[in-house]
Write an enzyme that holds these catalytic residues in place. Structure first.
Site, PDB file in Angstrom:
ATOM      1  N   HIS A  50      -7.474  -5.560  -1.411  1.00 17.06           N
ATOM      2  CA  HIS A  50      -6.331  -4.850  -0.830  1.00 17.06           C
ATOM      3  C   HIS A  50      -5.778  -5.566   0.401  1.00 17.06           C
ATOM      4  CE1 HIS A  50      -3.809  -1.303  -0.687  1.00 17.06           C
ATOM      5  NE2 HIS A  50      -4.117  -1.084   0.585  1.00 17.06           N
TER       6      HIS A  50
ATOM      7  N   SER B 205       0.852  -1.184   0.000  1.00 13.14           N
ATOM      8  CA  SER B 205       0.000   0.000   0.000  1.00 13.14           C
ATOM      9  C   SER B 205       0.897   1.246   0.000  1.00 13.14           C
ATOM     10  CB  SER B 205      -0.961  -0.042   1.184  1.00 13.14           C
ATOM     11  OG  SER B 205      -1.999   0.887   1.026  1.00 13.14           O
TER      12      SER B 205
END
Length: 667
Positions: free
Chosen positions: A623, A510
Site C-alpha cells: 500500500h 487510498s
C-alpha cells in the site's frame, strides 16, 4: 534557468530523521536516508557537534542503520542495522570505530533502550514459529480475524517480546510472553520498573488497539489504562511517580483525535490533559518523503509541570506544550512539518527535524525560551536544491455548505508566466483522517514542474480542524467530502484566471483513490483521472482488507451482513456505467490494505463496457509504494501519472517536460 523537479530527482533526495541529543548536550546523533547507485535504500548514522556545526558520518555501507540511542555516559551508541541480514541491535563507540553486533535473533531485534545505569539494554525480539526451510511449502491455518497485514503479508504465530540484555555477562532474559506484540519500552528513573505497550490478544480486535503496562523487575505487571483504545509512547517523569503517554479511545473510530495522558503510577489514576484541546496530538501530515520515521514521544518539562508534544493543526505539525491543568499552547509558530525532535530541558534547548514545501527535511537547533531564533544544523539536499526550481504553495480557504472553513493550497508551475493559462490537477489525500500541509511533497512538485497547477485541499474528514470536522465524513463517503473537493475546484476556477477550466485532471491514493473513482462516476468535468491503491467495492473490501472487518463499520456504518445495500451505495463500482473520464488504475500486487482486487473489479467493469481505462500492476509492492516502495517503481509510477495526463490533455504534442522519457521507464 533552473529546471523543475523530475521524477528521477527522487534518486538524489536525502532525508534526515530521529535526532537524539547526547547526555552531555554537546552533540546530536541522527539518521540520514538516501537511495544508492543500485537504486536501493540505505541509511546511516551521523553525529553533529553543536560547537563545530559539522556532521560526521558514523556508519557506512549499503545497509540500513537506524534508531541511534546514547548510553547514559555518552560513550556508546546502540542502534539497529540489517548489515548481518536481519535487523539486529549493534553497539558502536561514540568516539568512532567498528560496530559490534549485540543480538543474533533468528527473526531479528530492534528498539534498544538503555537502563539508567548503562549496564543493560531492553530490546524487542520477535519470537514464535520457526522459519520455514527454503522451498518448503506449508499451509497456513487461519484462526484469527487479523491474519495478514499490509507490508508484512500473511502472519504466523510470531510476536515481539521484551528481552533484557546484561552488557557485562551478555545474558539475555525474556521478560514478556504470550500472543501479544510488546513495544515502546521505557525504564523508570531508578531502573526498578519498565513501562511498555502491549497489543490486544489473539488479533481479534482492532488491529492497532493496545494497552499500557508497568512491570517491576520481579515480574509483577499492572495495566495503566482502563479504557479500550490505542495507547503508546510512555515517558517517565524525572521523579518516577508519573507516566506521560499518547493515546485515543476510538470514541469516533479511526476519526478520534489523539490525546496526551498522564498517569500516577502508584494509584493508577489516569488524566487526559488535552481533552479540551480540539486538535490531534500526533503527526497526521501526508507526504511521500517522511514515511516510517519514528513517532516523536512527549517530553516532560524541566519542572515536571507540563509536557511538550507534536500536534497537527491547520496544515502544520507543530510543537505544543500542555500544563498538568490541561492548558495548551503552541510553541513553534513556523509553517512547517515538525516530524521529530529531541530535548535537553536541563539546558533549555531542542533539536528539531522539520520539513517545509521547499525543504525536504533537515535538523534545526533552538533554545526553548526563544524558538523563533533557530539555527540550521544540516542542509542535506543543498546540491540538489541549488540546481532545481521549486514552487511555493499559495494558501486559500473557503467556507463549505456546513459552515466549516476548508483549507487548501495551489502550486503554480515553477516557471509560471503571467497571462498564460494552465491545466490543473486535483490531488486528494488518503486516510481520510490525515492532513495535507506545509511539508515537502515530491509528487506535487513534479506535477507543477510538468506544467500543471496543483490543487490540494483538506476536505471534511481531515485532521487539523477539530473533532467535528474530522468525523464529518463518516457514514457519508462521497457526500460532503465530495462537495468540499468540488467547491475547492470551483473556487479556483472562479478566482484564478490562469487555470483553464476545460483542462482539469484528478488523482489520489487510498481514500483519495476511492474519491477519484467516486468523482469520475459523478462528473465528466475532468479530462483524465489516475486512481491509486483505491477502494471500489466496500462489500468485498470488508473481507479482503487487513483492516476491512472494523474499518468498514467505522467509516461506512455497517458490517457486510447488517446492511449490504448501504455498502453498495457507497461503492464507486456501482457507478461504472456512468464513467466517461479516461481512467488509469495503479495498484500494488501485495497491497493488503486496499487489495488489488479492488482495482481489478473496477478495471473489468469499465473495460467490458468499452470505457477508456488502463490497469497497471506494480510487482512486489504494498500500500505504501509511493512512500517507501522500490525506488525504480516509484519513478515508474510518477511517469505513468504525468504521461496519462499529458496524453489526454494534448500536452505530449506540445513537448511535455517528461513525456519524452516515458517509454524507456515503463515496466
Amino acid at each position: 534557468m533552473k529546471q523543475g523537479v523530475k521524477a528521477e530527482d527522487l534518486y538524489r533526495l536525502r532525508f534526515v530523521s530521529d535526532p537524539q541529543i547526547s547526555p552531555d548536550g554537546e552533540r546530536v546523533a541522527y539518521v540520514a536516508k538516501r537511495i544508492n547507485q543500485d537504486k536501493d535504500y540505505e541509511s546511516h548514522l551521523y553525529i553533529c557537534g553543536f560547537n563545530s556545526g559539522a556532521s560526521v558520518q558514523w556508519t557506512n555501507g549499503c545497509q540500513k542503520d537506524s534508531s541511534p540511542r546514547w548510553s547514559p555516559d555518552g560513550k556508546t551508541l546502540a542502534f539497529v542495522s540489517d548489515r548481518s541480514g536481519k535487523n539486529q541491535v549493534w553497539l558502536i563507540s561514540s568516539e568512532g570505530g567498528e560496530a559490534v553486533q549485540l543480538t543474533s535473533s533468528t527473526k531479528g531485534a530492534g528498539s534498544p533502550v538503555w537502563s539508567p545505569d548503562g549496564k543493560s539494554l531492553l530490546v524487542t525480539v520477535t519470537v514464535g514459529e520457526e522459519i520455514e526451510k527454503e522451498n518448503a511449502l506449508k499451509p497456513l491455518e487461519v484462526t484469527h480475524l487479523k491474519y495478514k497485514a499490509d507490508g508484512k503479508g500473511l502472519l504466523n504465530e510470531a510476536y515481539s517480546q521484551l528481552v533484557h540484555i546484561n552488557l557485562e555477562t551478555k545474558e539475555e532474559l525474556q521478560l514478556t510472553d504470550g500472543a501479544h506484540q510488546h513495544f515502546d519500552a521505557a525504564w523508570s528513573p531508578d531502573g526498578q520498573k519498565i513501562a511498555y505497550c502491549k497489543s490486544r490478544g489473539q488479533r481479534e480486535t482492532i488491529s492497532y488497539a493496545s494497552d499500557l503496562f508497568v512491570r517491576t523487575m520481579n515480574g509483577k505487571e499492572a495495566r495503566i489504562n482502563q479504557e479500550t483504545g490505542s495507547f503508546t509512547d510512555p515517558v517517565w517523569s524525572t521523579d518516577g511517580e508519573h507516566l506521560a503517554f499518547l493515546g485515543q479511545t476510538f470514541e469516533y473510530g479511526s476519526a478520534t483525535l489523539g490525546n496526551v495522558y498522564t498517569a500516577e503510577v502508584e494509584s493508577g489514576k489516569v488524566l487526559c490533559l488535552t481533552g479540551e484541546f480540539d486538535d490531534h496530538a500526533g503527526d497526521a501530515m501526508v507526504g511521500d518523503m517522511h514515511f516510517g520515521h519514528p513517532s516523536p514521544k512527549p517530553f516532560w518539562s524541566k519542572d515536571g509541570k507540563g509536557l511538550y508534544f507534536i500536534a497537527s493543526c491547520e496544515g502544520n505539525a507543530s510543537l505544543h506544550y500542555v500544563t498538568m491543568e490541561g492548558e495548551v499552547s503552541r510553541i513553534t509558530q513556523q509553517k512547517c512539518h515538525l516530524y521529530g525532535y529531541s530535548m535537553d530541558v536541563e539546558n533549555d534547548y531542542a533539536v528539531f527535524a522539520a520539513s517545509s514545501p521547499t525543504v525536504p527535511g533537515d535538523l534545526f537547533y533552538a533554545s526553548l525560551s526563544n524558538l523563533s531564533e533557530e539555527v540550521r544544523l544540516t542542509d542535506v539536499n543543498e546540491e540538489l536544491l541549488s540546481s532545481i526550481s521549486l514552487s511555493q504553495p499559495e494558501e486559500f480557504t473557503f467556507i463549505n455548505d456546513e459552515g466549516f472553513r476548508v483549507q487548501s493550497w495551489l502550486l503554480k508551475p515553477p516557471h509560471y508566466t503571467e497571462g498564460s493559462k494552465y491545466p490543473m490537477v486535483l490531488e486528494i489525500h488518503g486516510g481520510p483522517h490525515a492532513m495535507y500541509g506545509n511539508t515537502f511533497f515530491h509528487e506535487l512538485q513534479l506535477l507543477a514542474a510538468s506544467g500543471y497547477v496543483v490543487l490540494y485541499s483538506n476536505p471534511r474528514g481531515s485532521y487539523g480542524y477539530g473533532q467535528q470536522f474530522v468525523k464529518a465524513c463518516m457514514e457519508d463517503y462521497g457526500g460532503g467530502d465530495y462537495r468540499d473537493l468540488m467547491a475547492a475546484v470551483d473556487h479556483v476556477v472562479t478566482h484564478c484566471d490562469f487555470v483553464d477550466p476545460d483542462q482539469l485532471v484528478v488523482t489520489g491514493g487510498s481514500y483519495g483513490g476511492f474519491m477519484t473513482n467516486w468523482i469520475v462516476g459523478h462528473t465528466s468535468r475532468f479530462k483524465a483521472a489516475v486512481t491509486q491503491r483505491s477502494i471500489s467495492n466496500w462489500l468485498s473490501f470488508y473481507g479482503v482488507s487487513d483492516i476491512g472487518y472494523y474499518f468498514t463499520k467505522w467509516e461506512i456504518g455497517n458490517h457486510v451482513w447488517e446492511d449490504p445495500e448501504q455498502l453498495w451505495q457507497h461503492s464507486p463500482l456501482r457507478l461504472s456505467s456512468k464513467v466517461e473520464t479516461p481512467l488509469l488504475i495503479l495498484h500494488g500486487e501485495e497491497d493488503f490494505r486496499c487489495p488489488i482486487e479492488q482495482g481489478e473489479q473496477l478495471f473489468i467493469a469499465l473495460k467490458q463496457q468499452g470505457k477508456p481505462v488502463k490497469f497497471v500492476r506494480f510487482p512486489k509492492s504494498d500500500h505504501n509504494l509511493s512512500r517507501n516502495g522500490d525506488p525504480g517503481l516509484r519513478v515508474n509510477r510518477l511517469h505513468y501519472i504525468v504521461s496519462w495526463f499529458d496524453d489526454h490533455l494534448g500536452q505530449a504534442e506540445q513537448g511535455g517536460s517528461l513525456h519524452e522519457n516515458i517509454a524507456a521507464d515503463r515496466i
